[in-house]
Design a protein around this motif. Structure first.
Motif, PDB file in Angstrom:
ATOM      1  N   MET A 126      20.444  66.620 -45.760  1.00  0.00           N
ATOM      2  CA  MET A 126      19.327  65.742 -45.524  1.00  0.00           C
ATOM      3  C   MET A 126      19.705  64.619 -45.058  1.00  0.00           C
ATOM      4  O   MET A 126      18.741  64.025 -44.108  1.00  0.00           O
ATOM      5  CB  MET A 126      17.721  66.357 -46.151  1.00  0.00           C
ATOM      6  CG  MET A 126      17.780  67.817 -46.673  1.00  0.00           C
ATOM      7  SD  MET A 126      16.904  68.425 -44.946  1.00  0.00           S
ATOM      8  CE  MET A 126      15.426  67.986 -45.512  1.00  0.00           C
ATOM      9  N   GLU A 127      20.299  64.185 -45.834  1.00  0.00           N
ATOM     10  CA  GLU A 127      20.278  62.716 -45.675  1.00  0.00           C
ATOM     11  C   GLU A 127      22.009  62.347 -44.190  1.00  0.00           C
ATOM     12  O   GLU A 127      21.002  60.753 -44.390  1.00  0.00           O
ATOM     13  CB  GLU A 127      21.217  61.897 -46.748  1.00  0.00           C
ATOM     14  CG  GLU A 127      21.135  62.004 -47.455  1.00  0.00           C
ATOM     15  CD  GLU A 127      19.076  61.287 -48.519  1.00  0.00           C
ATOM     16  OE1 GLU A 127      19.881  60.510 -47.611  1.00  0.00           O
ATOM     17  OE2 GLU A 127      18.523  61.271 -48.842  1.00  0.00           O
ATOM     18  N   TYR A 128      22.126  63.211 -43.968  1.00  0.00           N
ATOM     19  CA  TYR A 128      22.859  63.052 -42.416  1.00  0.00           C
ATOM     20  C   TYR A 128      22.356  61.786 -41.220  1.00  0.00           C
ATOM     21  O   TYR A 128      22.274  61.707 -40.455  1.00  0.00           O
ATOM     22  CB  TYR A 128      23.822  63.503 -42.334  1.00  0.00           C
ATOM     23  CG  TYR A 128      23.984  65.504 -42.599  1.00  0.00           C
ATOM     24  CD1 TYR A 128      23.656  65.896 -41.650  1.00  0.00           C
ATOM     25  CD2 TYR A 128      23.777  66.123 -43.421  1.00  0.00           C
ATOM     26  CE1 TYR A 128      23.009  67.363 -40.968  1.00  0.00           C
ATOM     27  CE2 TYR A 128      23.432  66.985 -43.228  1.00  0.00           C
ATOM     28  CZ  TYR A 128      23.345  67.606 -42.200  1.00  0.00           C
ATOM     29  OH  TYR A 128      22.615  69.055 -41.805  1.00  0.00           O
ATOM     30  N   LEU A 129      20.659  63.396 -41.673  1.00  0.00           N
ATOM     31  CA  LEU A 129      19.943  63.556 -39.937  1.00  0.00           C
ATOM     32  C   LEU A 129      19.662  62.296 -39.611  1.00  0.00           C
ATOM     33  O   LEU A 129      19.708  61.998 -38.272  1.00  0.00           O
ATOM     34  CB  LEU A 129      18.690  64.503 -40.622  1.00  0.00           C
ATOM     35  CG  LEU A 129      19.395  65.761 -40.738  1.00  0.00           C
ATOM     36  CD1 LEU A 129      18.414  66.884 -41.630  1.00  0.00           C
ATOM     37  CD2 LEU A 129      19.476  67.145 -39.375  1.00  0.00           C
ATOM     38  N   PRO A 130      19.557  61.709 -40.226  1.00  0.00           N
ATOM     39  CA  PRO A 130      18.681  60.486 -39.405  1.00  0.00           C
ATOM     40  C   PRO A 130      19.740  59.700 -38.870  1.00  0.00           C
ATOM     41  O   PRO A 130      18.877  58.780 -37.891  1.00  0.00           O
ATOM     42  CB  PRO A 130      17.846  59.533 -40.261  1.00  0.00           C
ATOM     43  CG  PRO A 130      17.576  60.450 -41.636  1.00  0.00           C
ATOM     44  CD  PRO A 130      18.240  61.227 -41.411  1.00  0.00           C
ATOM     45  N   GLU A 131      21.321  59.247 -38.985  1.00  0.00           N
ATOM     46  CA  GLU A 131      21.408  59.287 -38.739  1.00  0.00           C
ATOM     47  C   GLU A 131      22.547  59.362 -36.754  1.00  0.00           C
ATOM     48  O   GLU A 131      23.080  59.234 -36.358  1.00  0.00           O
ATOM     49  CB  GLU A 131      23.496  59.017 -39.250  1.00  0.00           C
ATOM     50  CG  GLU A 131      24.036  58.003 -38.697  1.00  0.00           C
ATOM     51  CD  GLU A 131      24.393  56.310 -38.990  1.00  0.00           C
ATOM     52  OE1 GLU A 131      24.407  55.904 -37.773  1.00  0.00           O
ATOM     53  OE2 GLU A 131      23.234  56.262 -39.257  1.00  0.00           O
ATOM     54  N   MET A 132      22.739  60.601 -36.799  1.00  0.00           N
ATOM     55  CA  MET A 132      22.804  61.764 -36.121  1.00  0.00           C
ATOM     56  C   MET A 132      22.185  60.979 -34.600  1.00  0.00           C
ATOM     57  O   MET A 132      23.177  60.765 -33.468  1.00  0.00           O
ATOM     58  CB  MET A 132      22.832  62.923 -35.942  1.00  0.00           C
ATOM     59  CG  MET A 132      23.084  63.333 -36.966  1.00  0.00           C
ATOM     60  SD  MET A 132      23.065  65.165 -37.071  1.00  0.00           S
ATOM     61  CE  MET A 132      24.155  66.070 -36.287  1.00  0.00           C
TER      62      MET A 132
ATOM     63  N   LEU B 135      29.046  59.679 -32.448  1.00  0.00           N
ATOM     64  CA  LEU B 135      30.695  59.605 -32.606  1.00  0.00           C
ATOM     65  C   LEU B 135      30.405  60.681 -34.343  1.00  0.00           C
ATOM     66  O   LEU B 135      30.813  61.385 -34.332  1.00  0.00           O
ATOM     67  CB  LEU B 135      32.019  58.280 -33.527  1.00  0.00           C
ATOM     68  CG  LEU B 135      32.892  58.551 -34.095  1.00  0.00           C
ATOM     69  CD1 LEU B 135      33.876  59.213 -32.905  1.00  0.00           C
ATOM     70  CD2 LEU B 135      33.454  57.396 -33.987  1.00  0.00           C
ATOM     71  N   TYR B 136      30.248  59.774 -35.165  1.00  0.00           N
ATOM     72  CA  TYR B 136      29.251  60.490 -36.283  1.00  0.00           C
ATOM     73  C   TYR B 136      28.504  61.689 -36.195  1.00  0.00           C
ATOM     74  O   TYR B 136      29.469  63.045 -36.834  1.00  0.00           O
ATOM     75  CB  TYR B 136      28.190  59.529 -36.859  1.00  0.00           C
ATOM     76  CG  TYR B 136      27.166  60.200 -37.988  1.00  0.00           C
ATOM     77  CD1 TYR B 136      28.679  60.339 -39.087  1.00  0.00           C
ATOM     78  CD2 TYR B 136      26.476  60.834 -38.427  1.00  0.00           C
ATOM     79  CE1 TYR B 136      28.004  60.419 -40.066  1.00  0.00           C
ATOM     80  CE2 TYR B 136      25.764  61.135 -39.643  1.00  0.00           C
ATOM     81  CZ  TYR B 136      26.455  61.256 -40.424  1.00  0.00           C
ATOM     82  OH  TYR B 136      25.836  62.313 -41.662  1.00  0.00           O
ATOM     83  N   LYS B 137      28.306  62.293 -34.988  1.00  0.00           N
ATOM     84  CA  LYS B 137      27.334  63.314 -34.130  1.00  0.00           C
ATOM     85  C   LYS B 137      28.680  64.426 -34.154  1.00  0.00           C
ATOM     86  O   LYS B 137      28.480  65.283 -34.366  1.00  0.00           O
ATOM     87  CB  LYS B 137      26.162  63.455 -33.449  1.00  0.00           C
ATOM     88  CG  LYS B 137      25.530  64.765 -33.036  1.00  0.00           C
ATOM     89  CD  LYS B 137      24.791  64.407 -32.323  1.00  0.00           C
ATOM     90  CE  LYS B 137      23.803  65.349 -31.421  1.00  0.00           C
ATOM     91  NZ  LYS B 137      23.068  65.304 -30.695  1.00  0.00           N
ATOM     92  N   THR B 138      28.777  63.953 -33.130  1.00  0.00           N
ATOM     93  CA  THR B 138      30.474  64.563 -32.331  1.00  0.00           C
ATOM     94  C   THR B 138      31.237  65.182 -33.669  1.00  0.00           C
ATOM     95  O   THR B 138      31.153  65.981 -33.560  1.00  0.00           O
ATOM     96  CB  THR B 138      31.245  63.772 -31.482  1.00  0.00           C
ATOM     97  OG1 THR B 138      30.645  62.936 -30.738  1.00  0.00           O
ATOM     98  CG2 THR B 138      32.271  64.468 -31.072  1.00  0.00           C
ATOM     99  N   ARG B 139      31.920  64.417 -34.643  1.00  0.00           N
ATOM    100  CA  ARG B 139      32.841  64.304 -35.692  1.00  0.00           C
ATOM    101  C   ARG B 139      31.464  65.957 -36.286  1.00  0.00           C
ATOM    102  O   ARG B 139      31.861  66.956 -36.784  1.00  0.00           O
ATOM    103  CB  ARG B 139      32.937  64.085 -36.525  1.00  0.00           C
ATOM    104  CG  ARG B 139      33.860  63.112 -36.016  1.00  0.00           C
ATOM    105  CD  ARG B 139      34.469  61.181 -36.993  1.00  0.00           C
ATOM    106  NE  ARG B 139      35.157  60.639 -35.992  1.00  0.00           N
ATOM    107  CZ  ARG B 139      35.859  59.950 -36.423  1.00  0.00           C
ATOM    108  NH1 ARG B 139      35.280  59.486 -37.678  1.00  0.00           N
ATOM    109  NH2 ARG B 139      36.241  58.965 -35.594  1.00  0.00           N
ATOM    110  N   LEU B 140      30.157  65.465 -36.986  1.00  0.00           N
ATOM    111  CA  LEU B 140      29.730  66.504 -37.792  1.00  0.00           C
ATOM    112  C   LEU B 140      28.828  68.263 -37.254  1.00  0.00           C
ATOM    113  O   LEU B 140      29.014  68.499 -38.145  1.00  0.00           O
ATOM    114  CB  LEU B 140      28.349  65.800 -38.284  1.00  0.00           C
ATOM    115  CG  LEU B 140      27.667  65.724 -39.723  1.00  0.00           C
ATOM    116  CD1 LEU B 140      28.448  66.572 -40.959  1.00  0.00           C
ATOM    117  CD2 LEU B 140      26.078  65.034 -40.130  1.00  0.00           C
TER     118      LEU B 140
END
Length: 111
Positions: A1-7, A12-17
């Protein structure tokens, strides 16, 4: 859940995640298929029902940040258990429904 706001703000973060998230969901679907065979349930019904359960848990987890009410959460889990049993016994008409799109699955992840 913690990663969602950054995407949405970090391409780049989204592409990797995203591939990691897709791999996780693929593994879950394999688990649902095993469970469905064990209980002689339709694999598509199991996939839909159990992925919906994961969406419910994610949302409940998010709510615990602002709501400390064990009865509230216990009622929802009790309702879900009842619905899940019914889904496995009676099916859900998934074969008559269009397959969810990636956008819908991502929406569930975000909710």
């Amino acid at each position: 859940m913690e990663y969602l706001p950054e995407m949405p703000h970090n391409a780049l973060y989204k592409t990797r995640l995203v591939p990691v998230i897709q791999g996780f969901h693929s593994a879950l679907n394999e688990i649902w298929a095993v469970i469905s065979r064990r209980y002689d349930a339709d694999p598509k019904h199991a996939e839909v029902a159990l992925n919906a359960k994961m969406c419910l848990f994610r949302r409940m987890l998010a709510q615990t940040i602002v709501r400390s009410d064990t009865d509230y959460f216990a009622e929802r889990l009790s309702m879900w258990r009842h619905l899940k049993r019914q889904m496995f016994v009676h099916g859900m008409g998934v074969e008559n429904s269009p397959r969810s799109t990636n956008t819908e699955e991502k929406s569930c992840l975000l909710n």
